[in-house]
Scaffold this motif. Structure first.
Motif, short mmCIF file in Angstrom:
data_model
loop_
_atom_site.label_atom_id
_atom_site.label_comp_id
_atom_site.label_asym_id
_atom_site.label_seq_id
_atom_site.Cartn_x
_atom_site.Cartn_y
_atom_site.Cartn_z
N ALA A 137 0.85 -1.19 0.00
CA ALA A 137 0.00 0.00 0.00
C ALA A 137 0.88 1.23 0.00
O ALA A 137 1.92 1.27 0.67
CB ALA A 137 -0.91 0.01 1.22
N SER A 138 0.46 2.26 -0.75
CA SER A 138 1.20 3.52 -0.75
C SER A 138 0.20 4.68 -0.78
O SER A 138 -0.94 4.52 -1.23
CB SER A 138 2.15 3.61 -1.94
N PHE A 139 0.64 5.83 -0.29
CA PHE A 139 -0.22 7.01 -0.21
C PHE A 139 0.64 8.25 -0.37
O PHE A 139 1.67 8.40 0.30
CB PHE A 139 -0.95 7.03 1.14
N ASP A 140 0.22 9.14 -1.29
CA ASP A 140 1.00 10.35 -1.56
C ASP A 140 0.34 11.62 -1.03
O ASP A 140 0.77 12.72 -1.33
CB ASP A 140 1.24 10.49 -3.07
N GLY A 141 -0.72 11.46 -0.24
CA GLY A 141 -1.45 12.60 0.29
C GLY A 141 -2.77 12.83 -0.41
O GLY A 141 -3.65 13.49 0.12
N GLU A 142 -2.90 12.28 -1.62
CA GLU A 142 -4.13 12.44 -2.39
C GLU A 142 -4.70 11.11 -2.86
O GLU A 142 -5.92 10.98 -2.99
CB GLU A 142 -3.87 13.34 -3.61
N THR A 143 -3.83 10.14 -3.12
CA THR A 143 -4.27 8.89 -3.73
C THR A 143 -3.67 7.69 -3.00
O THR A 143 -2.48 7.68 -2.68
CB THR A 143 -3.86 8.82 -5.22
N VAL A 144 -4.51 6.69 -2.76
CA VAL A 144 -4.06 5.41 -2.21
C VAL A 144 -3.88 4.43 -3.36
O VAL A 144 -4.72 4.36 -4.27
CB VAL A 144 -5.08 4.85 -1.20
N ILE A 206 -3.92 -8.13 3.02
CA ILE A 206 -3.87 -9.14 4.06
C ILE A 206 -2.54 -9.01 4.80
O ILE A 206 -1.49 -8.81 4.18
CB ILE A 206 -3.99 -10.55 3.45
N LEU A 207 -2.57 -9.14 6.13
CA LEU A 207 -1.36 -9.12 6.95
C LEU A 207 -1.21 -10.50 7.60
O LEU A 207 -2.04 -10.87 8.43
CB LEU A 207 -1.44 -8.02 8.01
N TRP A 208 -0.19 -11.23 7.21
CA TRP A 208 0.01 -12.58 7.72
C TRP A 208 0.83 -12.61 9.01
O TRP A 208 0.85 -13.61 9.72
CB TRP A 208 0.72 -13.44 6.66
N GLY A 209 1.54 -11.53 9.30
CA GLY A 209 2.35 -11.51 10.51
C GLY A 209 3.65 -12.27 10.38
O GLY A 209 4.28 -12.61 11.38
N MET A 210 4.10 -12.53 9.15
CA MET A 210 5.33 -13.29 8.93
C MET A 210 6.57 -12.40 8.98
O MET A 210 7.69 -12.88 9.06
CB MET A 210 5.28 -13.99 7.56
N SER A 211 6.38 -11.09 8.87
CA SER A 211 7.52 -10.18 8.79
C SER A 211 7.22 -8.89 9.55
O SER A 211 6.09 -8.41 9.56
CB SER A 211 7.81 -9.85 7.32
N LYS A 212 8.26 -8.33 10.18
CA LYS A 212 8.11 -7.05 10.85
C LYS A 212 7.73 -5.93 9.88
O LYS A 212 7.08 -4.96 10.25
CB LYS A 212 9.42 -6.66 11.56
N LYS A 213 8.14 -6.09 8.61
CA LYS A 213 7.86 -5.05 7.61
C LYS A 213 6.36 -4.85 7.42
O LYS A 213 5.92 -3.78 7.01
CB LYS A 213 8.52 -5.41 6.28
N GLU A 214 5.55 -5.91 7.69
CA GLU A 214 4.11 -5.76 7.54
C GLU A 214 3.57 -4.68 8.46
O GLU A 214 2.55 -4.05 8.16
CB GLU A 214 3.41 -7.08 7.81
N TYR A 215 4.25 -4.47 9.59
CA TYR A 215 3.78 -3.47 10.53
C TYR A 215 3.85 -2.05 9.96
O TYR A 215 3.17 -1.15 10.43
CB TYR A 215 4.60 -3.54 11.83
N THR A 216 4.69 -1.84 8.93
CA THR A 216 4.80 -0.51 8.35
C THR A 216 3.50 -0.08 7.67
O THR A 216 3.31 1.10 7.38
CB THR A 216 5.95 -0.43 7.34
N SER A 217 2.60 -1.04 7.43
CA SER A 217 1.30 -0.67 6.85
C SER A 217 0.51 0.24 7.78
O SER A 217 -0.37 0.98 7.33
CB SER A 217 0.49 -1.93 6.51
N VAL A 218 0.82 0.21 9.08
CA VAL A 218 0.12 1.11 10.00
C VAL A 218 0.45 2.57 9.70
O VAL A 218 -0.34 3.47 9.98
CB VAL A 218 0.48 0.78 11.48
N LEU A 219 1.62 2.82 9.10
CA LEU A 219 1.99 4.19 8.75
C LEU A 219 1.12 4.72 7.62
O LEU A 219 0.76 5.91 7.59
CB LEU A 219 3.47 4.26 8.36
#
Length: 294
Positions: A137-144, A206-219
């Protein structure tokens, strides 16, 4: 000025601002956020929690002050919490001095510990992106933008990447994987929530919890949340399955009636591994988690 330098990061306090710089090996969420300047008016309290190895320095913010904490809704692990610092045993005295300095400033300035009606911290720097099990997922301030990988279901990949403007988003929900349950980053469109499970929803990762990097989706969730109309209204907590009501303390051993569910989970993991969806390391980690539960 109070300062504590640790491998986990560096905190300084000049009387007005607590400046937090993550360490080089800090959790990906903290590294992506980078340096954070927390104004004293955003602080509700500070504490040092000692343990055998040293302890943990923790900054408690006023409710609603930080968009990341708002999006996480209490679900961030300690390692990912930007307002927690691991303190080594020979620096506990420095940590206690730091606590005294911040507490004295809060008392002198008479800063209340009540919730605030606006964000006092700027949140993640744009553009921002975060990983998931079946895409990014990415977000530039206007579009997801949700970009799918080969692990995503055909219902998601058939139309290519999902791209939608902020004006089409009514709400955002972030739920990390907990125990045997997958998590998700889900955007609710203004026309109403999608009835399909997140696995098939083109508005969800989907977040499988296999990697710490998945947590960056909270940002990503935090960046979108703070730009939504009515963002000051408390987030509606996603409905959790009965087995997750004590998830904050970690997954409990399941009752006997759940034994079959655990066996099914093992079979599913084996199928994902054989199909190449999970690496050897990911499969081993997930399998051990299930076996511990059994």
């Amino acid at each position: 000025m109070a300062e504590i330098i640790q491998r986990d990061g560096t905190w300084t306090f000049d009387g007005d601002t607590v400046r937090i710089v993550p360490g080089g090996k800090a959790h990906p969420v903290r590294q992506e956020l980078g340096e954070i300047a927390v104004p004293l008016e955003a602080v509700a309290g500070v504490s040092f929690e000692p343990d055998r190895k040293g302890g943990r320095l923790r900054l408690r913010l006023r409710g609603g002050a930080c968009p990341v904490l708002r999006a996480a809704d209490g679900r961030l692990k300690d390692g990912a919490d930007p307002y927690a610092l691991t303190v080594e045993k020979d620096r506990t005295g420095v940590a206690e001095y730091f606590v005294d300095e911040v507490r004295n400033a809060l008392l002198i300035e008479q800063v209340p510990d009540t919730p605030v009606d606006r964000f006092l911290l700027p949140g993640p720097t744009l553009p921002v992106s975060g990983g998931g099990g079946d895409g990014t997922a990415s977000f530039d301030g206007e579009t997801v933008r949700l970009t799918w990988n080969w692990k995503a279901e055909e219902s998601k990949t058939a139309g290519g990447a999902s791209t939608f403007p902020l004006s089409r988003i009514a709400a955002v929900r972030w739920l990390p994987a907990i125990g045997l349950e997958n998590g998700h980053l889900r955007f609710e469109p203004v026309e109403g929530p999608v009835s399909a499970p997140p696995k098939y929803d083109p508005y969800a990762l989907i977040l499988w919890g296999m990697s710490k990097k998945e947590y960056t989706s909270v940002l990503v969730a935090a960046a979108v949340l703070m730009r939504l109309p009515g963002a000051r209204t408390p987030l509606e907590a996603p409905e959790a399955p009965p087995a997750l009501t004590k998830a904050a303390a970690g997954p409990a051993a399941p009752p006997a009636s759940d034994h079959d569910a655990l066996l099914r989970r093992l079979r599913e993991l084996g199928e994902l591994h054989r199909a190449g969806v999970l690496t050897d390391e990911e499969f081993s980690t997930a399998k051990q988690a299930v076996l511990r539960s059994m």
